[in-house]
Design an enzyme around this catalytic site. Structure first.
Site, PDB file in Angstrom:
ATOM      1  CG  ASP A 217      -2.113  -0.941   1.378  1.00  0.00           C
ATOM      2  OD1 ASP A 217      -2.176  -1.482   0.545  1.00  0.00           O
ATOM      3  OD2 ASP A 217      -2.438  -1.408   2.594  1.00  0.00           O
TER       4      ASP A 217
HETATM    5  N1  URA Z   1      -1.326  -6.063   3.856  1.00  0.00           N
HETATM    6  C1  URA Z   1      -1.858  -4.814   3.805  1.00  0.00           C
HETATM    7  O1  URA Z   1      -2.851  -4.313   3.966  1.00  0.00           O
HETATM    8  N2  URA Z   1      -0.762  -3.117   3.012  1.00  0.00           N
HETATM    9  C2  URA Z   1       0.358  -4.341   2.285  1.00  0.00           C
HETATM   10  O2  URA Z   1       0.413  -3.127   1.961  1.00  0.00           O
HETATM   11  C3  URA Z   1       0.632  -5.348   2.453  1.00  0.00           C
HETATM   12  C4  URA Z   1       0.150  -6.210   3.199  1.00  0.00           C
END
Ligand code: URA
Length: 232
Positions: free
Chosen positions: A103
């Site tokens: 993310d």
């Molecule tokens: N899980 C998440 O919630 N975000 C990420 O960036 C990676 C795994």
């Protein structure tokens, strides 16, 4: 045609600086021709010799990046800064892409490559490659949360997750280990237990661990040892 320093440093065996020293010392050849300048260009399929030993150079590139918060894990975007924008121009021409998405606000280990089959292997749930994240949450983590992870969390939208690892480090921090990669999975799993994630960082993918000496935003080619860990 490609620069000698780039071809040799892409192998992960030497840094660009080390390649320059090797070249200066006259230790790099193509056939009988000694390379005099690390910036010299040779055809990509050339057999480069270092101390007389043929080095397998290839155009596959494997970079470890410490993804910083605030950039997205895409190859291009009209508005947002992407992880590829953090690379110098020379790497941007090599069709690199991130192996899996983090993310925008997640930090940590991101592998960038142009090796499609490797990316598929690391991401396919069939291969059970573990990804481990350090998470900081709101609320207090408890033994029941570990059990819930082990049993398989049901997300708020009803999706059932595979059994996963939760190792509590302190009241608010834990290591989360998954073998799958659903959208926002770690955040959604912890949110379903009423422990929203405040900070998330990926620290490993299979046997590959984030090099903590890389500051957020920095990257480097995988070393020979790391390539072996990935089965390359
Ligand atoms: N899980 C998440 O919630 N975000 C990420 O960036 C990676 C795994």
């Amino acid at each position: 045609m490609e620069r000698v320093d780039k071809l040799l440093s892409n192998t992960g065996r030497w840094s660009r600086k080390e390649v320059r020293s090797l070249v200066k010392a006259g230790r790099v050849r193509v056939g009988d021709v000694v390379i005099r300048d690390a910036a010299d260009k040779v055809p990509e399929e050339s057999v480069l010799l270092v101390d007389g030993e043929a080095v397998r150079v290839e155009t596959k590139v494997y970079l470890m990046m410490h993804k910083p918060s605030g950039v997205i894990s895409s190859t291009e975007d009209p508005r947002e800064k992407t992880v590829l924008d953090l690379l110098p121009e020379s790497y941007r021409k090599q069709d690199l892409f991130p192996v899996g998405r983090l993310d925008k606000d997640t930090e940590g280990l991101l592998l960038l490559t142009n090796d499609g089959p490797l990316a598929h292997h690391l991401l396919s749930p069939r291969h059970h490659v573990e990804k481990t994240y350090f998470a900081e949450v709101e609320g207090t983590l408890q033994r029941e949360d570990v059990d819930a992870f082990q049993a398989g969390i049901r997300l708020r939208d009803g999706t059932l997750c595979q059994a996963a690892g939760l190792e509590i480090l302190s009241r608010h921090t834990a290591l989360v280990t998954l073998q799958e990669g659903k959208y926002h999975q770690v955040k959604r799993m912890l949110a379903s237990l009423g422990k929203p994630v405040l900070y998330l960082k990926r620290i490993s993918m299979g046997k590959l661990r984030l090099d903590e000496s890389l500051a957020p935003g920095e990257f480097r080619p995988l070393t020979q040892e790391e390539r072996v860990l990935l089965g390359l």
